[in-house]
Design an enzyme around this catalytic site. Structure first.
Site: not given
Ligand code: HEC
Ligand code: HEC
Ligand code: HEC
Ligand code: HEC
Ligand SMILES: [Ca+2]
Ligand SMILES: [Ca+2]
Lengths: 331, 331
Positions: B125
């Site tokens: 990521e």
């Molecule tokens: C490159 C893509 C990417 C980036 C950059 C990213 N995310 Fe995510 N995020 C995802 C993905 C894909 C998941 C699901 C991962 C899993 O469940 O294993 C996720 C899951 C989450 C969740 C959980 C939501 C749920 O319903 O379970 C949250 C809250 C979240 N991210 C917030 C953030 C925050 C805050 C940042 C920055 C600090 C961030 N993400 C950066 C792709 C990204």
């Protein structure tokens, strides 16, 4: 950034007198605030500017490389494009770009509307085609309705798209910098170092190229007048447009407005700091070697060119429909 | 999206009576608007959420994959990460994620604060480390000042960073959907098809899993109860956290709030449309084959779960200093 000073100037502006021209006769003039004649067109353009569906991958928007949270550029040496391709040249700021004589480092687009078609179809940037971008927007009911209400007809074409984006970009001006407050008569807006820096900037000849409201953008100039500019970047500048050998290494003089925010510097992004850029400009463009103190004074002046950044509500994009083509970033 | 209806509901909200609980006894309850107790902390968190300097490349921010202009996700099957890597799983929306029992599809983070540390250091990521991210922010004078004013001490650490991001995310709720207006007593907020769809959704048993204010997020459930779910995606779900074989293919039930905006669907992003997702849910989770009419009614109901999207002014990020490490996206 002098946020307090900016807030005070805004208050003056509301009082309705502060937008008069400069009270001083200087080679740089104050930035005027945007006059929005068609707010609905601007609002549509803002959505398009932020919409990654104008790219093949569905991931890259204008704001990816001209991030309005970061001075309208990406703060990278050269940009990251479709499939993480390394871009050929530094991303210039879109802030105040409406004030420039032409668009791109080599001026190959006459204006913002002509420019906006470029990146969508550029294989190293958004890597789409105009037809595919138009076809995508046509399947998005929210856009169809908005184009209809803005243009009177629901048909979406590249001409309307670029017109809307250009209208939004025209609002991206940055009035109210400390330097502009000084230009308008507020003697306390600049301190002694900043004034000394501006004195040097004028007297040593920087203003020959960096002039006008944008402190740049008014002409094309040779990069490397007194000494050649050493770079591994193959960009040839204006010669690529005119075909003339004497235009080699001629670039559009960049605006120095908000230059504090648009690091790294030069078309190749090779100057990491303003100090390096100023030292090089003195040596290459004026044949002059500045002392450390002089460089630091000029840099202090350059930082007074940071104006009010455009503040606006993040657009909410209309959702795709079942008919919208699905992006596949890895194909 | 029913923008007019939403505007009217906002007006009611201002009148101060509309936030009472549901007047109907239903398995889904209205979303409450965010109660902001520390606006300065939220403002700092918003900046961090939008700041690509938390990534190795200087290009990817939280908003890249959870785009708040697009329902808080990226509308891709699986996300694009550092170096254009193809992500393993669909990006869930951050909207209303504070209401969930745990974070991630497999619930491996207890809450938003614990979650926020994940993506920064995830090589697929943002591909940074917490130390490098903290080190970067410490060189940015605007952040140093803001952490000091928010936390009382200028020291920046990962604990404060994730606390601020989580505080911002807690504001990302979407009250005022047509369904919530109906829950609060407005009989005209839903039309007959939408009501029929909700009737089916309740009676056929969808609410066994999709319940609570977020219409999901309250439990982990097996994907593929009546028939196994066929996918090439290797994700195992909850088993990866508990180590228990019976938790294979158990995923956190996703929220159905704003599901109109969070296409494509399921953890692998393989359902392109809501119709496909509903058809599959009926067959796999309930052993029931819906008619086209039934599917279309349920989809009409699901679209009434689109609430007011968070509207806020784009943050202006404090500029890097000469001491800030330079991102090199291609290294
Ligand atoms: C490159 C893509 C990417 C980036 C950059 C990213 N995310 Fe995510 N995020 C995802 C993905 C894909 C998941 C699901 C991962 C899993 O469940 O294993 C996720 C899951 C989450 C969740 C959980 C939501 C749920 O319903 O379970 C949250 C809250 C979240 N991210 C917030 C953030 C925050 C805050 C940042 C920055 C600090 C961030 N993400 C950066 C792709 C990204
Ligand atoms: C992948 C990165 C990337 C994307 C996406 C991108 N740009 Fe650019 N933009 C650049 C680069 C790099 C240049 C300089 C190119 C040159 O001069 O040859 C540029 C130049 C410009 C200029 C000229 C500024 C000047 O001072 O000459 C404008 C205006 C502009 N872009 C607006 C846009 C708009 C509008 C979009 C979306 C439709 C967009 N850009 C998408 C990287 C990008
Ligand atoms: C003869 C014309 C000329 C003169 C004189 C000149 N400049 Fe420039 N300046 C340019 C050009 C052309 C560029 C763009 C060069 C490039 O990117 O390759 C530039 C770029 C810059 C930049 C980098 C801007 C950016 O965003 O990348 C700064 C800072 C700057 N000049 C400051 C100065 C200062 C300070 C002086 C006086 C010491 C000065 N310039 C004198 C033509 C000039
Ligand atoms: C036994 C529990 C259960 C039942 C019953 C159930 N669901 Fe689900 N639902 C889930 C789980 C778990 C997922 C996530 C599956 C995945 O992503 O692999 C899901 C995902 C979804 C999604 C996709 C959401 C997204 O953002 O990806 C929709 C839409 C949905 N359900 C609607 C329904 C409808 C309509 C019904 C009734 C016909 C229903 N569900 C019945 C557990 C259930
Ligand atoms: Ca630059
Ligand atoms: Ca999704």
């Amino acid at each position: 950034m002098k946020l307090k000073a900016i807030a005070i100037a805004s208050a003056l502006a509301v009082a309705g007198t502060a937008w008069a021209a400069s009270v001083r006769d200087e080679p740089i003039q104050p930035i005027q605030p945007a006059k929005v004649t068609n707010p609905a067109l601007v609002e549509l353009g803002k959505k398009l500017y932020f919409d990654p569906r104008l790219s093949r991958s569905g991931f890259i928007s204008c704001n990816s490389c001209h991030n309005l949270s970061m001075g309208g550029s990406d703060n990278l040496k050269t940009s990251i494009g479709d499939k993480w391709q390394q871009g050929p040249i530094n991303s210039p700021t879109v802030l105040n770009s409406s004030l420039a004589v032409a668009q791109f480092w080599d001026g190959r687009a006459a204006d913002l509307k002509e420019q906006a078609g470029g990146p969508i179809a550029n294989p190293g940037e958004m890597a789409f085609t105009h037809d595919l971008a138009v076809g995508t927007l046509r399947t998005i009911p929210g856009y169809v309705a908005e184009f209809k209400s803005v243009f009177g007809s629901a048909d979406i074409n590249i001409d309307k798209i670029t017109q809307a984006i250009a209208a939004f970009e025209e609002t991206l001006v940055t009035p109210n910098s400390p330097f502009d407050q000084w230009l308008k008569g507020d003697d306390k807006a600049l301190n002694d170092r900043e004034l000394a820096g501006y004195g040097l900037f004028k007297e040593s000849g920087c203003v020959a190229c960096h002039n006008g409201p944008a402190a740049g953008g008014t002409s094309f100039q040779k990069m490397g007048l007194f000494e050649p500019y050493k770079t591994n970047n193959p960009a040839e500048g204006r010669a690529g447009v005119t075909g003339k050998d004497e235009d080699r290494m001629n670039f559009k003089v960049p605006t120095l407005r908000n230059v504090e925010l648009t690091y790294p510097y030069f078309h190749d992004g090779e100057a990491a700091t303003l100090e390096q850029a100023v030292e090089l400009m003195g040596r290459l463009q004026l044949g002059r070697k500045y002392s450390e103190q002089e460089i630091s004074d000029i840099v202090a002046f350059l930082k007074t060119l940071t104006g009010d950044q455009p503040t606006f509500v993040m657009p909410i994009l209309p959702p795709s429909s079942n008919a919208t083509p699905k992006p596949n970033p890895w194909q």
